[in-house]
Design an enzyme around this catalytic site. Sequence first.
Site, PDB file in Angstrom:
ATOM      1  CD  GLU A   1      86.960 -21.816  54.490  1.00 32.37           C
ATOM      2  OE1 GLU A   1      86.110 -21.921  55.370  1.00 32.37           O
ATOM      3  OE2 GLU A   1      87.407 -21.908  55.122  1.00 32.37           O
TER       4      GLU A   1
ATOM      5  CG  ASN B   1      83.891 -21.576  58.398  1.00 34.99           C
ATOM      6  OD1 ASN B   1      83.138 -21.853  57.949  1.00 34.99           O
ATOM      7  ND2 ASN B   1      85.261 -21.184  58.509  1.00 34.99           N
TER       8      ASN B   1
ATOM      9  CG  HIS C   1      83.348 -24.972  55.767  1.00 39.79           C
ATOM     10  ND1 HIS C   1      84.969 -24.574  56.331  1.00 39.79           N
ATOM     11  CD2 HIS C   1      82.931 -26.402  56.018  1.00 39.79           C
ATOM     12  CE1 HIS C   1      85.622 -25.418  56.960  1.00 39.79           C
ATOM     13  NE2 HIS C   1      84.673 -26.522  56.568  1.00 39.79           N
TER      14      HIS C   1
ATOM     15  CG  ASP D   1      86.223 -30.761  50.249  1.00 42.83           C
ATOM     16  OD1 ASP D   1      86.481 -32.361  50.742  1.00 42.83           O
ATOM     17  OD2 ASP D   1      85.478 -31.097  51.328  1.00 42.83           O
TER      18      ASP D   1
END
Length: 240
Positions: A143, A136, A138, A67
Amino acid sequence: MQYVIYESAKEIGDAAGKIFVNVVKQKSDAAIGFATGATPLPTYSYMISEYEKGNVSFKGITTFNLDEYCDIPKDHKSSFYAFMVDNLFSKIDVKPENINFLDGNASNSEAESRRYADAISKAGGIDIQFLGIGRNGHIGFNEPAEAFTDESFKVKLTDSTIEANSVYFSDIAMPRYAITMGIGSIMKARKIVFVATGESKAEAVRDMIKGEVTPKCPASVLQRHGDVTIFLDKAAASLL
Ligand code: GLP
């Protein structure tokens, strides 16, 4: 899912690094998927030390990072590209022309996604992919969401991710958007090495390993991958 618990991040880095080095020793033109963040650094240190000792060469490999942030120059010191150059690529003999990144400033993110998918398939698919995890759940910048994503796409980052990654931005505000490989592209990697260290990852790790497979914890999709090696320290494994 099987996992191995180590005492320290350094031991995990050595164990994970060995897997990458062995892949390259067996296939000198391997395609390798890399990740950013603090978690992979001990693995990258191991790879660098094996290169410095003359035990492995990376000159035939092709790299694909997971990413990149949108709306900052590629060579800004907080870009993921700069991170990889500083922490790995400038310290091994990978060829600059074999380093691949998603372009966070591409005007058409769908065309950019197709370009990246084509480059990955031209390289024969990703042989081995490093993955860390966000607090979280990811992976890459996938996400928590209502559905699993497929190929690369532009994503609005969550508050949790912005809070966690803001420490890497001192001179400019942290970008709110990024471009990331999708879950579908990540799952195509033949082999995945997953690492989580520290207490802040314990809940996400529990949900990934013990929870149901759900896009609300994107990493849980790894339960469906046939070749994932999971390395945890005691803190990250504390809720298992
Ligand atoms: C990011 C990256 C992920 C990474 C995660 C955790 O922002 N997009 O690939 O796994 O955060 O980072 P860290 O290892 O620093 O906790």
